[in-house]
Design a protein around this motif. Structure first.
Motif, PDB file in Angstrom:
ATOM      1  N   GLN A  98      -1.131  -7.557   7.369  1.00 36.26           N
ATOM      2  CA  GLN A  98      -1.829  -8.019   6.169  1.00 36.26           C
ATOM      3  C   GLN A  98      -3.320  -8.166   6.407  1.00 36.26           C
ATOM      4  O   GLN A  98      -4.130  -7.814   5.545  1.00 36.26           O
ATOM      5  CB  GLN A  98      -1.207  -9.342   5.696  1.00 36.26           C
ATOM      6  CG  GLN A  98       0.220  -9.137   5.183  1.00 36.26           C
ATOM      7  CD  GLN A  98       0.831 -10.397   4.598  1.00 36.26           C
ATOM      8  OE1 GLN A  98       0.390 -11.499   4.865  1.00 36.26           O
ATOM      9  NE2 GLN A  98       1.884 -10.205   3.800  1.00 36.26           N
TER      10      GLN A  98
ATOM     11  N   TYR B  39      -0.644  -2.179  -7.008  1.00 35.39           N
ATOM     12  CA  TYR B  39       0.492  -2.241  -6.089  1.00 35.39           C
ATOM     13  C   TYR B  39       0.295  -3.307  -5.012  1.00 35.39           C
ATOM     14  O   TYR B  39       0.775  -3.168  -3.887  1.00 35.39           O
ATOM     15  CB  TYR B  39       0.722  -0.865  -5.458  1.00 35.39           C
ATOM     16  CG  TYR B  39       1.060   0.187  -6.477  1.00 35.39           C
ATOM     17  CD1 TYR B  39       2.358   0.275  -6.997  1.00 35.39           C
ATOM     18  CD2 TYR B  39       0.083   1.057  -6.950  1.00 35.39           C
ATOM     19  CE1 TYR B  39       2.659   1.228  -7.958  1.00 35.39           C
ATOM     20  CE2 TYR B  39       0.382   2.006  -7.909  1.00 35.39           C
ATOM     21  CZ  TYR B  39       1.676   2.091  -8.408  1.00 35.39           C
ATOM     22  OH  TYR B  39       1.976   3.029  -9.355  1.00 35.39           O
ATOM     23  N   HIS B  40      -0.438  -4.350  -5.364  1.00 36.88           N
ATOM     24  CA  HIS B  40      -0.799  -5.392  -4.404  1.00 36.88           C
ATOM     25  C   HIS B  40       0.425  -5.922  -3.648  1.00 36.88           C
ATOM     26  O   HIS B  40       0.416  -6.033  -2.406  1.00 36.88           O
ATOM     27  CB  HIS B  40      -1.505  -6.530  -5.162  1.00 36.88           C
ATOM     28  CG  HIS B  40      -2.076  -7.588  -4.283  1.00 36.88           C
ATOM     29  ND1 HIS B  40      -1.541  -8.847  -4.173  1.00 36.88           N
ATOM     30  CD2 HIS B  40      -3.140  -7.580  -3.456  1.00 36.88           C
ATOM     31  CE1 HIS B  40      -2.254  -9.571  -3.322  1.00 36.88           C
ATOM     32  NE2 HIS B  40      -3.245  -8.819  -2.878  1.00 36.88           N
ATOM     33  N   ALA B  41       1.499  -6.226  -4.365  1.00 41.85           N
ATOM     34  CA  ALA B  41       2.695  -6.797  -3.725  1.00 41.85           C
ATOM     35  C   ALA B  41       3.347  -5.789  -2.779  1.00 41.85           C
ATOM     36  O   ALA B  41       3.730  -6.132  -1.649  1.00 41.85           O
ATOM     37  CB  ALA B  41       3.695  -7.246  -4.795  1.00 41.85           C
ATOM     38  N   ASP B  42       3.455  -4.533  -3.215  1.00 43.56           N
ATOM     39  CA  ASP B  42       4.045  -3.492  -2.355  1.00 43.56           C
ATOM     40  C   ASP B  42       3.219  -3.287  -1.090  1.00 43.56           C
ATOM     41  O   ASP B  42       3.760  -3.057  -0.005  1.00 43.56           O
ATOM     42  CB  ASP B  42       4.118  -2.153  -3.100  1.00 43.56           C
ATOM     43  CG  ASP B  42       5.216  -2.154  -4.165  1.00 43.56           C
ATOM     44  OD1 ASP B  42       5.988  -3.134  -4.200  1.00 43.56           O
ATOM     45  OD2 ASP B  42       5.279  -1.186  -4.944  1.00 43.56           O
TER      46      ASP B  42
ATOM     47  N   SER C  98       3.726  -6.164   1.303  1.00 46.15           N
ATOM     48  CA  SER C  98       5.062  -6.215   1.908  1.00 46.15           C
ATOM     49  C   SER C  98       5.405  -4.931   2.656  1.00 46.15           C
ATOM     50  O   SER C  98       6.527  -4.771   3.117  1.00 46.15           O
ATOM     51  CB  SER C  98       6.104  -6.476   0.828  1.00 46.15           C
ATOM     52  OG  SER C  98       6.174  -5.343  -0.036  1.00 46.15           O
TER      53      SER C  98
END
Lengths: 376, 376
Positions: A183, A207-210, A213
């Motif tokens: 991260q 696509y911040h979450a993708d 993660s």
């Protein structure tokens, strides 16, 4: 079997080279395709990376008829130093290398910088191959030829510009990174988008979450795009005379934080994320623009996982004066007029910088104090 | 005052630079003329050279408003090593250099190689100026960008190709050389004539006595011609892929002698003079030519002032195999078809080489023995 194709070519005028995203098992074929046909191959790596990848890579190379000379160093920044460098010199020269013996740098930024500098200086230059395994190495440090070690006075003060024959960034190696490293390594990805590619910044926002993660499809797309942006900036300015300096966006502030906190409190990426928040605040104060507000919000969405610590404002300012990119004592700030529209200036009021530091550290685990440093 | 003109320009495609033959007092003007306007200047030298030239050079620089950071190292080959290199790093980085701070290498080949490598690797490259004071440095080592230090395994194994901004060879500094150093340094001058300039070899033959006795007019003519020949060969082949290798004429044999005798028994120049005798004998044996007989006679006219010592034939042959220019174990010999007509071959019968060694050492203070070395 046809030879693998690079996803991007770094277009240096006299020495273009390919960036590949093949599995490590393809390395012997890539060596062949680049006429690196020496029977002996040096592999420089660190203990963490070796535990995952040294044995399979060695196996593939031996299957292809090569002899491998492995050099496994302790992990961490303290390995970018004269003693490990001397160990590479001693091991390789005793092994009977010649000017055609390739050096494979298997690892993150530390391994790439150190092994790259060793390759640059052994027999006045051995062929170098970067096999970056960390995110920062894949999108940033393995691209563009910066190599070197640290000195007690500061980081990266001993080094050379030395380009690899090719870079191969196996995307599957990113899966073994600790999540914090992944991260925080996104700082360089975000930075590349901010200085050069508004559409890429849109992708990172959507696509911040993708991205956070590590969703595999998104990882490949993001890494290759970020690497290509870096390559484009480097190609136009190999020796950092001009626009390559734009890559320092967030770094002048970030390096100061790293230096004042002591290395290890923040990851490099976390320091750069905080540095970019400072830079975006300064930018918006000097030339207000809605996209800068949006950029700050997105950057604030990346976690900074440090312990609470006090930081003296005067120390931060003094540290920026000592950055190696400072010329005749004048700090050159990289700022944005808008996303994708960077510029360089030396003319920023000290109060604007103080305020930006104060606002940024107030939202982090770090506490800014106004105790004057001795040299403020 | 108009700016001084170089006597030759080394025509590198992207980085041409001038060779000057001005007095050291002109150095501040030369720095100005090359836009090296940093207030601080690093001067690297050794104790012998410092005794003659450091104070006057410092005086001239200070008169021109510069601050001088002097680094005075012990004289001799053992200074081309990690510890003196680290001393340059420590002193310069503590002095607060930036990327525009010039490094002036004031001295012979050791100082030039070491200071050049330090300049190449400090902040990934500081502007370098060679101020060679020995004959070998003026006609050979300061020209072409080879820099580096020694390693326990062999000489010059750690280094970089790094070009200076300019070279200034003050001819009057040659007067302070010991006569043996002057005369043996002529080996590189003679070598340049043999591989590239029959008319220059004629001049050396005609004025042999004046050259040996250092007659001032002849010194300037000879040094500038030899330097220009070196520059011409380098310009066409910076990274020693092709014809720059011709500069190794006599050196494959000479290095072997130096290595087997132990450094210090012969000067480098004396070893090269003996190496050229070997190379000329081998050349004439493979392709007989009257000019090679004449060349051998002239080369034999230069004194070799060593003490008597036994040298094992097997050790010489083994040592040649370990030269850093050897690739995949094959020795590449530079030979002549005639004066000015060099070629490179790997195909020389061992007996021809043995005979040439035997004939050459029989006329020197060294004694060749046929005791087999352990690895013959």
């Amino acid at each position: 079997m046809s030879s693998p194709a690079p996803f991007h070519t770094l277009a240096l005028p006299h020495h273009p080279y390919g960036l590949y995203a093949e599995r490590l098992a393809t390395v012997p074929a890539l060596l062949d395709a680049h006429a690196l046909d020496s029977p002996q191959v040096i592999v420089v790596t660190d203990e963490h990376v070796a535990a995952h990848y040294l044995r399979p890579l060695t196996h593939q190379l031996e299957k292809a008829g090569r002899t491998v000379v492995p050099i496994v160093l302790p992990p961490g920044e303290q390995t970018k130093a004269p003693v490990p460098l001397q160990r590479i010199y001693d091991t390789t020269l005793t092994a009977g290398i010649d000017r055609a013996t390739p050096v494979l740098a298997l690892g993150g930024g530390v391994v790439g910088d150190l092994a790259g500098f060793a390759a640059a200086t052994l027999l006045r230059g051995l062929p170098l191959v970067h096999l970056p395994t960390s995110l920062i190495a894949q999108v940033d440090s393995s691209i563009g030829g910066k190599t070197g070690i640290n000195h007690a006075v500061g980081k990266n003060l001993i080094g050379a510009f030395y380009q690899p024959v090719f870079v191969n960034a196996d995307p599957t190696t990113l899966n073994s990174l600790p999540l914090r490293e992944w991260q925080s390594g996104l700082a360089e990805v975000v930075k590349h988008a901010l200085i050069a590619a508004p559409d890429f910044f849109d992708e990172l926002e959507t696509y911040h979450a993708d991205v956070l993660s590590r969703e595999p499809q998104r990882v490949s797309s993001v890494v290759q795009r970020a690497a290509a942006i870096k390559a484009g900036l480097v190609a136009d300015d190999v020796h950092e005379q001009g626009q390559r300096a734009l890559l320092n966006f967030g770094h002048t502030f970030g390096h100061a934080l790293e230096s004042v906190c002591g290395y290890g409190v923040l990851t490099h990426g976390e320091a750069v994320f905080l540095g970019m928040r400072v830079a975006l605040r300064v930018s918006h104060r000097l030339t207000p623009h809605p996209s800068l507000v949006r950029a700050l919000e997105i950057v604030q969405g990346f976690p900074v996982d440090a312990s609470v610590q006090s930081v003296a404002r005067g120390d931060l300012m003094a540290s920026m004066q000592h950055d190696k990119k400072v010329k005749n004592g004048t700090v050159r700030y990289v700022l944005l007029r808008a996303i994708g529209d960077p510029y360089i200036t030396t003319d920023v009021p000290a109060q604007v910088i103080y305020d930006a530091w104060a606002d940024t550290l107030a939202e982090s685990p770090l506490r800014l104090t106004t105790t004057a440093a001795s040299n403020e």
